[in-house]
Write an enzyme that holds these catalytic residues in place. Structure first.
Site, PDB file in Angstrom:
ATOM      1  N   LYS A  11     -11.351  -4.549   2.697  1.00  0.00           N
ATOM      2  CA  LYS A  11     -11.717  -4.395   1.290  1.00  0.00           C
ATOM      3  C   LYS A  11     -13.396  -3.281   0.868  1.00  0.00           C
ATOM      4  CE  LYS A  11      -7.402  -6.255  -0.474  1.00  0.00           C
ATOM      5  NZ  LYS A  11      -7.388  -7.412  -1.364  1.00  0.00           N
ATOM      6  N   TYR A  51      -1.654   0.387  -4.566  1.00  0.00           N
ATOM      7  CA  TYR A  51      -1.180  -0.562  -5.152  1.00  0.00           C
ATOM      8  C   TYR A  51       0.130  -0.307  -6.379  1.00  0.00           C
ATOM      9  CZ  TYR A  51      -4.943  -3.413  -3.257  1.00  0.00           C
ATOM     10  OH  TYR A  51      -5.470  -4.474  -2.194  1.00  0.00           O
ATOM     11  N   PHE A  59      -3.570  -7.845 -14.185  1.00  0.00           N
ATOM     12  CA  PHE A  59      -5.492  -7.399 -13.113  1.00  0.00           C
ATOM     13  C   PHE A  59      -5.565  -6.466 -11.993  1.00  0.00           C
ATOM     14  CE2 PHE A  59      -1.359  -9.521 -10.828  1.00  0.00           C
ATOM     15  CZ  PHE A  59      -1.912  -8.437  -9.091  1.00  0.00           C
ATOM     16  N   ARG A  87      -0.418  -9.998   8.824  1.00  0.00           N
ATOM     17  CA  ARG A  87      -0.556 -11.201   7.787  1.00  0.00           C
ATOM     18  C   ARG A  87      -0.613 -12.664   8.272  1.00  0.00           C
ATOM     19  NH1 ARG A  87       0.320  -9.589   2.041  1.00  0.00           N
ATOM     20  NH2 ARG A  87       1.727 -10.802   2.149  1.00  0.00           N
ATOM     21  N   THR A  93      -2.497 -14.490  -0.094  1.00  0.00           N
ATOM     22  CA  THR A  93      -3.172 -14.279  -0.943  1.00  0.00           C
ATOM     23  C   THR A  93      -4.348 -14.743  -1.282  1.00  0.00           C
ATOM     24  OG1 THR A  93      -1.289 -12.622  -0.942  1.00  0.00           O
ATOM     25  CG2 THR A  93      -3.297 -12.563  -3.071  1.00  0.00           C
ATOM     26  N   ARG A 104      -9.157 -14.875   5.431  1.00  0.00           N
ATOM     27  CA  ARG A 104      -9.975 -14.779   4.220  1.00  0.00           C
ATOM     28  C   ARG A 104     -10.046 -16.551   4.151  1.00  0.00           C
ATOM     29  NH1 ARG A 104      -3.980 -11.939   1.283  1.00  0.00           N
ATOM     30  NH2 ARG A 104      -5.234  -9.918   1.029  1.00  0.00           N
ATOM     31  N   ASN A 114     -10.458 -10.779  -1.926  1.00  0.00           N
ATOM     32  CA  ASN A 114     -10.039 -11.090  -0.227  1.00  0.00           C
ATOM     33  C   ASN A 114     -10.483 -10.794   1.020  1.00  0.00           C
ATOM     34  OD1 ASN A 114      -8.652  -9.929  -1.659  1.00  0.00           O
ATOM     35  ND2 ASN A 114      -6.767 -11.604  -1.413  1.00  0.00           N
ATOM     36  N   HIS A 117      -6.293  -6.087   3.122  1.00  0.00           N
ATOM     37  CA  HIS A 117      -5.851  -6.128   3.278  1.00  0.00           C
ATOM     38  C   HIS A 117      -4.548  -5.638   4.051  1.00  0.00           C
ATOM     39  CE1 HIS A 117      -1.618  -4.199   1.218  1.00  0.00           C
ATOM     40  NE2 HIS A 117      -1.355  -3.335   1.956  1.00  0.00           N
ATOM     41  N   GLU A 128       2.490   2.384   3.120  1.00  0.00           N
ATOM     42  CA  GLU A 128       0.647   2.528   3.703  1.00  0.00           C
ATOM     43  C   GLU A 128       0.517   3.773   4.258  1.00  0.00           C
ATOM     44  OE1 GLU A 128       0.557  -1.867   3.257  1.00  0.00           O
ATOM     45  OE2 GLU A 128       1.283  -1.709   1.039  1.00  0.00           O
TER      46      GLU A 128
END
Ligand code: IDP
Ligand code: MG
Length: 138
Positions: A11, A51, A59, A87, A93, A104, A114, A117, A128
Site C-alpha cells: 500500500k 474494496y 471507514f 495472508r 488486520t 504487519r 497496515n 493487502h 482482484e
C-alpha cells in the site's frame, strides 16, 4: 499440489517507507514465485471496485483516500497454497494483533496504515488479480 496465485498490494505507506524490496524478498525467500509486478497509482474507481465489500462501512471513504494517496506495488504471487500462506505472512488486520515476524507485526502500528493487502479467498484472488492485471499473467 494446489498451486495458487494471489494478489498482494504494497500500500502507499509501504511504498513511501521504501519497504517494497523487503516485502518482495520475504515472499521470494519463502519459495513463492512472482508472476506479475506493477507499480501504479490507483484511481478512485479502481479503489472502489477493489474494496467493494467495504462500501457500506464507516471507514470506506478513508480507505479510498488512503489507497489513492500514492503509488502501490501490485504483485501476483504464486505458490503452493499461496492464498492462505501469504495472508499468514501478512498478519492480522489490526497491527496490534499481528504477531512479530509477520509483515504487519514487524512494520505497522496503525489499522489504517497496515502496509500490505492480500486476497482472502480463491474468489477474491481471482477477482482482484483481474482488476490489477487486466491483461492476464505470464
Ligand atoms: P484485511 O486487509 O486484513 O483483509 P479488511 O477487513 O479486508 O482487512 O479491511 C481492509 C482494510 O481496511 C484493512 O487492511 C485496514 O487497512 C482497513 N480497515 C479495516 N477496518 C478498519 C476500521 O475499522 N477503520 C479504519 N480502517 C479499517
Ligand atoms: Mg480484506
Amino acid at each position: 499440489m494446489a498451486s495458487e496465485t494471489t494478489l498482494v498490494l504494497v500500500k502507499p505507506d509501504g511504498v513511501r517507507r521504501a519497504l517494497c524490496g523487503e516485502i518482495v524478498s520475504r515472499f521470494e525467500r519463502r519459495g513463492y514465485e512472482l508472476r506479475g509486478v506493477r507499480l501504479l497509482k490507483v484511481s478512485r474507481a479502481l479503489s472502489r471496485e477493489h474494496y467493494a465489500e467495504h462500501v457500506e462501512r464507516p471507514f470506506f471513504g478513508e480507505l479510498v483516500t488512503f489507497i489513492t494517496s500514492g503509488p502501490v506495488l501490485a504483485l501476483a504471487v504464486r505458490g503452493e497454497n499461496a492464498i492462505l500462506g501469504v495472508r499468514s505472512m501478512i498478519g492480522a488486520t489490526h497491527p496490534a494483533d499481528s504477531a512479530p515476524g509477520t509483515i504487519r507485526g514487524d512494520f505497522a502500528t496503525l489499522l489504517s496504515e497496515n502496509i500490505v493487502h492480500g486476497s482472502d479467498s480463491k474468489a477474491s484472488a481471482k477477482r482482484e488479480l483481474s482488476l490489477f492485471f487486466p491483461d492476464g499473467l505470464l
